[in-house]
Motif scaffolding. Structure first.
Motif, PDB file in Angstrom:
ATOM      1  N   PHE A 183       2.140 -22.855 -34.776  1.00 41.83           N
ATOM      2  CA  PHE A 183       1.025 -23.303 -33.925  1.00 41.83           C
ATOM      3  C   PHE A 183      -0.019 -22.095 -33.579  1.00 41.83           C
ATOM      4  CE2 PHE A 183       4.034 -26.818 -32.464  1.00 41.83           C
ATOM      5  CZ  PHE A 183       3.864 -27.339 -33.865  1.00 41.83           C
ATOM      6  N   ASP A 184      -0.764 -21.971 -34.631  1.00 39.89           N
ATOM      7  CA  ASP A 184      -1.654 -20.749 -34.555  1.00 39.89           C
ATOM      8  C   ASP A 184      -2.870 -20.823 -35.456  1.00 39.89           C
ATOM      9  OD1 ASP A 184      -1.769 -17.835 -32.825  1.00 39.89           O
ATOM     10  OD2 ASP A 184      -2.165 -17.401 -35.145  1.00 39.89           O
ATOM     11  N   PRO A 185      -3.885 -20.260 -35.201  1.00 35.91           N
ATOM     12  CA  PRO A 185      -5.048 -19.848 -36.136  1.00 35.91           C
ATOM     13  C   PRO A 185      -4.632 -19.516 -37.690  1.00 35.91           C
ATOM     14  CG  PRO A 185      -5.743 -19.513 -34.000  1.00 35.91           C
ATOM     15  CD  PRO A 185      -4.288 -19.692 -33.978  1.00 35.91           C
ATOM     16  N   ALA A 186      -3.743 -18.725 -37.557  1.00 38.30           N
ATOM     17  CA  ALA A 186      -3.210 -18.068 -38.713  1.00 38.30           C
ATOM     18  C   ALA A 186      -2.528 -19.022 -39.866  1.00 38.30           C
ATOM     19  CB  ALA A 186      -1.999 -16.957 -38.448  1.00 38.30           C
ATOM     20  N   SER A 187      -2.258 -20.195 -39.308  1.00 38.44           N
ATOM     21  CA  SER A 187      -1.502 -21.262 -39.988  1.00 38.44           C
ATOM     22  C   SER A 187      -2.713 -22.182 -40.921  1.00 38.44           C
ATOM     23  CB  SER A 187      -0.889 -22.022 -39.291  1.00 38.44           C
ATOM     24  OG  SER A 187       0.639 -21.506 -38.726  1.00 38.44           O
ATOM     25  N   GLU A 188      -3.767 -22.004 -40.402  1.00 39.79           N
ATOM     26  CA  GLU A 188      -4.916 -22.851 -41.161  1.00 39.79           C
ATOM     27  C   GLU A 188      -5.058 -22.427 -42.646  1.00 39.79           C
ATOM     28  OE1 GLU A 188      -8.659 -22.041 -38.995  1.00 39.79           O
ATOM     29  OE2 GLU A 188      -7.823 -22.808 -37.155  1.00 39.79           O
ATOM     30  N   THR A 189      -5.003 -23.228 -43.396  1.00 41.81           N
ATOM     31  CA  THR A 189      -5.187 -23.000 -44.912  1.00 41.81           C
ATOM     32  C   THR A 189      -5.954 -22.062 -45.482  1.00 41.81           C
ATOM     33  OG1 THR A 189      -4.390 -25.317 -45.158  1.00 41.81           O
ATOM     34  CG2 THR A 189      -4.812 -24.166 -47.130  1.00 41.81           C
ATOM     35  N   ALA A 190      -6.948 -21.991 -44.931  1.00 42.09           N
ATOM     36  CA  ALA A 190      -8.109 -21.047 -45.413  1.00 42.09           C
ATOM     37  C   ALA A 190      -8.194 -19.805 -44.503  1.00 42.09           C
ATOM     38  CB  ALA A 190      -9.373 -21.774 -45.663  1.00 42.09           C
ATOM     39  N   TYR A 191      -7.369 -19.499 -43.489  1.00 42.55           N
ATOM     40  CA  TYR A 191      -7.349 -18.494 -42.751  1.00 42.55           C
ATOM     41  C   TYR A 191      -7.600 -17.129 -43.564  1.00 42.55           C
ATOM     42  CZ  TYR A 191      -6.172 -15.179 -38.980  1.00 42.55           C
ATOM     43  OH  TYR A 191      -5.969 -14.288 -38.004  1.00 42.55           O
ATOM     44  N   HIS A 192      -8.769 -16.479 -42.976  1.00 42.15           N
ATOM     45  CA  HIS A 192      -9.313 -15.268 -43.499  1.00 42.15           C
ATOM     46  C   HIS A 192      -8.446 -13.940 -43.489  1.00 42.15           C
ATOM     47  CE1 HIS A 192     -12.894 -17.485 -45.102  1.00 42.15           C
ATOM     48  NE2 HIS A 192     -13.142 -17.846 -43.831  1.00 42.15           N
ATOM     49  N   GLY A 193      -7.650 -13.740 -42.565  1.00 47.59           N
ATOM     50  CA  GLY A 193      -6.966 -12.685 -42.303  1.00 47.59           C
ATOM     51  C   GLY A 193      -5.616 -12.464 -43.074  1.00 47.59           C
ATOM     52  N   ASN A 216      -4.360 -31.629 -48.393  1.00 51.04           N
ATOM     53  CA  ASN A 216      -4.016 -30.878 -47.727  1.00 51.04           C
ATOM     54  C   ASN A 216      -4.567 -31.215 -46.204  1.00 51.04           C
ATOM     55  OD1 ASN A 216      -4.649 -27.606 -46.585  1.00 51.04           O
ATOM     56  ND2 ASN A 216      -2.550 -28.551 -46.614  1.00 51.04           N
ATOM     57  N   TYR A 217      -3.866 -31.001 -45.165  1.00 53.04           N
ATOM     58  CA  TYR A 217      -4.447 -30.824 -43.520  1.00 53.04           C
ATOM     59  C   TYR A 217      -4.883 -29.382 -43.366  1.00 53.04           C
ATOM     60  CZ  TYR A 217      -4.742 -31.015 -38.597  1.00 53.04           C
ATOM     61  OH  TYR A 217      -4.967 -30.715 -37.239  1.00 53.04           O
ATOM     62  N   VAL A 218      -6.379 -29.242 -43.292  1.00 53.97           N
ATOM     63  CA  VAL A 218      -6.896 -27.750 -43.263  1.00 53.97           C
ATOM     64  C   VAL A 218      -6.300 -26.957 -42.221  1.00 53.97           C
ATOM     65  CG1 VAL A 218      -8.903 -28.331 -44.526  1.00 53.97           C
ATOM     66  CG2 VAL A 218      -8.712 -28.272 -41.909  1.00 53.97           C
ATOM     67  N   ARG A 219      -5.532 -27.715 -41.135  1.00 49.58           N
ATOM     68  CA  ARG A 219      -4.971 -26.752 -39.955  1.00 49.58           C
ATOM     69  C   ARG A 219      -3.669 -26.343 -40.137  1.00 49.58           C
ATOM     70  NH1 ARG A 219      -6.645 -28.113 -34.058  1.00 49.58           N
ATOM     71  NH2 ARG A 219      -5.909 -25.918 -33.895  1.00 49.58           N
ATOM     72  N   GLU A 220      -2.996 -26.891 -41.162  1.00 52.34           N
ATOM     73  CA  GLU A 220      -1.630 -26.535 -41.584  1.00 52.34           C
ATOM     74  C   GLU A 220      -1.510 -26.506 -42.990  1.00 52.34           C
ATOM     75  OE1 GLU A 220       0.231 -28.928 -37.724  1.00 52.34           O
ATOM     76  OE2 GLU A 220       0.562 -29.546 -39.783  1.00 52.34           O
ATOM     77  N   TRP A 221      -1.004 -25.168 -43.499  1.00 57.86           N
ATOM     78  CA  TRP A 221      -0.884 -24.887 -45.077  1.00 57.86           C
ATOM     79  C   TRP A 221       0.323 -25.916 -45.528  1.00 57.86           C
ATOM     80  CZ3 TRP A 221       4.019 -23.393 -46.300  1.00 57.86           C
ATOM     81  CH2 TRP A 221       4.548 -22.565 -45.482  1.00 57.86           C
ATOM     82  N   TRP A 222       1.005 -26.218 -44.676  1.00 59.76           N
ATOM     83  CA  TRP A 222       2.309 -26.684 -45.270  1.00 59.76           C
ATOM     84  C   TRP A 222       2.152 -28.327 -45.310  1.00 59.76           C
ATOM     85  CZ3 TRP A 222       2.308 -23.954 -40.833  1.00 59.76           C
ATOM     86  CH2 TRP A 222       2.091 -24.713 -39.448  1.00 59.76           C
ATOM     87  N   HIS A 223       1.181 -28.915 -44.760  1.00 62.06           N
ATOM     88  CA  HIS A 223       1.025 -30.396 -44.491  1.00 62.06           C
ATOM     89  C   HIS A 223       0.274 -31.099 -45.632  1.00 62.06           C
ATOM     90  CE1 HIS A 223       0.568 -33.542 -41.362  1.00 62.06           C
ATOM     91  NE2 HIS A 223      -0.271 -34.066 -42.254  1.00 62.06           N
ATOM     92  N   PHE A 224       0.655 -32.049 -46.414  1.00 59.97           N
ATOM     93  CA  PHE A 224       0.221 -32.945 -47.311  1.00 59.97           C
ATOM     94  C   PHE A 224       0.352 -34.471 -47.135  1.00 59.97           C
ATOM     95  CE2 PHE A 224       0.757 -28.557 -48.617  1.00 59.97           C
ATOM     96  CZ  PHE A 224      -0.389 -28.292 -49.405  1.00 59.97           C
ATOM     97  N   THR A 225      -0.500 -35.239 -47.429  1.00 55.89           N
ATOM     98  CA  THR A 225      -0.510 -36.483 -47.528  1.00 55.89           C
ATOM     99  C   THR A 225      -0.971 -37.158 -48.813  1.00 55.89           C
ATOM    100  OG1 THR A 225      -0.854 -36.661 -45.119  1.00 55.89           O
ATOM    101  CG2 THR A 225      -1.050 -38.832 -46.199  1.00 55.89           C
ATOM    102  N   LEU A 226      -0.246 -38.055 -49.260  1.00 56.76           N
ATOM    103  CA  LEU A 226      -0.623 -38.718 -50.467  1.00 56.76           C
ATOM    104  C   LEU A 226      -1.839 -39.676 -50.148  1.00 56.76           C
ATOM    105  CD1 LEU A 226       0.430 -39.458 -53.243  1.00 56.76           C
ATOM    106  CD2 LEU A 226       1.376 -41.369 -52.572  1.00 56.76           C
ATOM    107  N   GLN A 227      -2.909 -39.261 -51.216  1.00 54.81           N
ATOM    108  CA  GLN A 227      -4.236 -39.752 -50.960  1.00 54.81           C
ATOM    109  C   GLN A 227      -4.138 -41.370 -51.144  1.00 54.81           C
ATOM    110  OE1 GLN A 227      -7.852 -37.698 -52.728  1.00 54.81           O
ATOM    111  NE2 GLN A 227      -6.486 -36.378 -53.442  1.00 54.81           N
ATOM    112  N   ASN A 228      -3.529 -42.054 -52.113  1.00 52.92           N
ATOM    113  CA  ASN A 228      -3.291 -43.320 -52.226  1.00 52.92           C
ATOM    114  C   ASN A 228      -2.222 -43.792 -51.440  1.00 52.92           C
ATOM    115  OD1 ASN A 228      -5.908 -43.685 -53.645  1.00 52.92           O
ATOM    116  ND2 ASN A 228      -4.968 -43.081 -55.442  1.00 52.92           N
TER     117      ASN A 228
END
Length: 243
Positions: A183-193, A216-228
């Motif tokens: 639970f940290d900004p470093a887990s955001e999928t597009a984190y720049h560092g 994808n949920y942009v705050r967690e690189w590991w989290h995905f939901t089926l669109q349909n």
């Protein structure tokens, strides 16, 4: 006539015994539309963290009676298509969480309301009581709809029982910059560092999952939901059990 009737009754009784042996004593408790991932694709590696103590709670979450991934049938089949693409590259998916009972979500929410300092392993810069306000723990979760999955990619021959979460990548997976549930900004999928290797791993996962219909949920690189997803407005609370 009595002998004929008795013979017919014996035949019927034997037929009933055969039918009983062909089916399990207890019907599968899963609701219609849900499956155990292993029944769709047993090659996908399962490391269900909330069924044990390797998670931010430091204990099993309510409703996790077995370390088993359960998903809607649509989500499981879509995930299997991703696995086939990974297998062609000598890699495998590793799922950390799938369907999550509503009681587990409530359990996590109640846990955050107890005071506590930051935890360097799981939430190094946020106090426990602020995890909901900061968006790291949800009072509701898409996982309870059955078509959300938390996962990573690993090399086929690489496993590890060490899951450092924040501060270091999980040694059992490719380098994603952090471990699952950091639970940290470093887990955001597009984190720049990120290191180049970690950024590449995240892009590989996002691209593969997107191709199969997951967002994808942009705050967690590991989290995905089926669109349909089939139960977009419904949450479930049946416990997670082994077959």
């Amino acid at each position: 006539m009595n002998k004929i009737r008795q013979a017919i009754q014996r035949i019927a009784f034997c037929a009933l015994l055969s039918a009983a042996a062909a089916f399990p004593a207890h019907a599968d408790p899963l609701p219609a539309g849900f499956v155990r991932l292993a029944d769709i694709d047993p090659s996908i590696r399962q490391d269900i963290r909330y069924a044990g103590s390797e998670n931010f709670l430091h204990r099993k979450a309510n409703g996790y009676d077995a370390p088993v991934c359960i998903l809607t049938e649509q989500a499981a089949k879509a995930l299997s298509s991703v696995q086939k693409a990974m297998a062609a590259r000598r890699m495998t998916l590793v799922v950390f969480d799938c369907y999550r009972p509503a009681r587990a979500v409530a359990d996590m929410g109640e846990w955050t309301r107890q005071s506590g300092p930051p935890d360097p392993r799981w939430y190094p810069t946020v106090e426990r009581g602020d995890l909901i306000a900061k968006g790291y723990v949800g009072e509701l979760s898409s996982h309870s709809r059955g078509s959300t999955v938390d996962l990573a990619i690993a090399e086929l021959d690489k496993k590890s029982a060490v899951h450092p979460a924040c501060g270091a990548p999980d040694t059992g997976t490719l380098d994603f910059g952090t471990g699952f549930d950091c639970f940290d900004p470093a887990s955001e999928t597009a984190y720049h560092g990120l290191r180049i290797k970690a950024a590449t791993s995240r892009k590989t996962l996002v691209d593969a999952m997107r191709a199969a219909g997951f967002r994808n949920y942009v705050r967690e690189w590991w989290h995905f939901t089926l669109q349909n997803e089939p139960f977009a407005k419904q949450r479930f609370d049946f416990p997670i059990t082994a077959p």
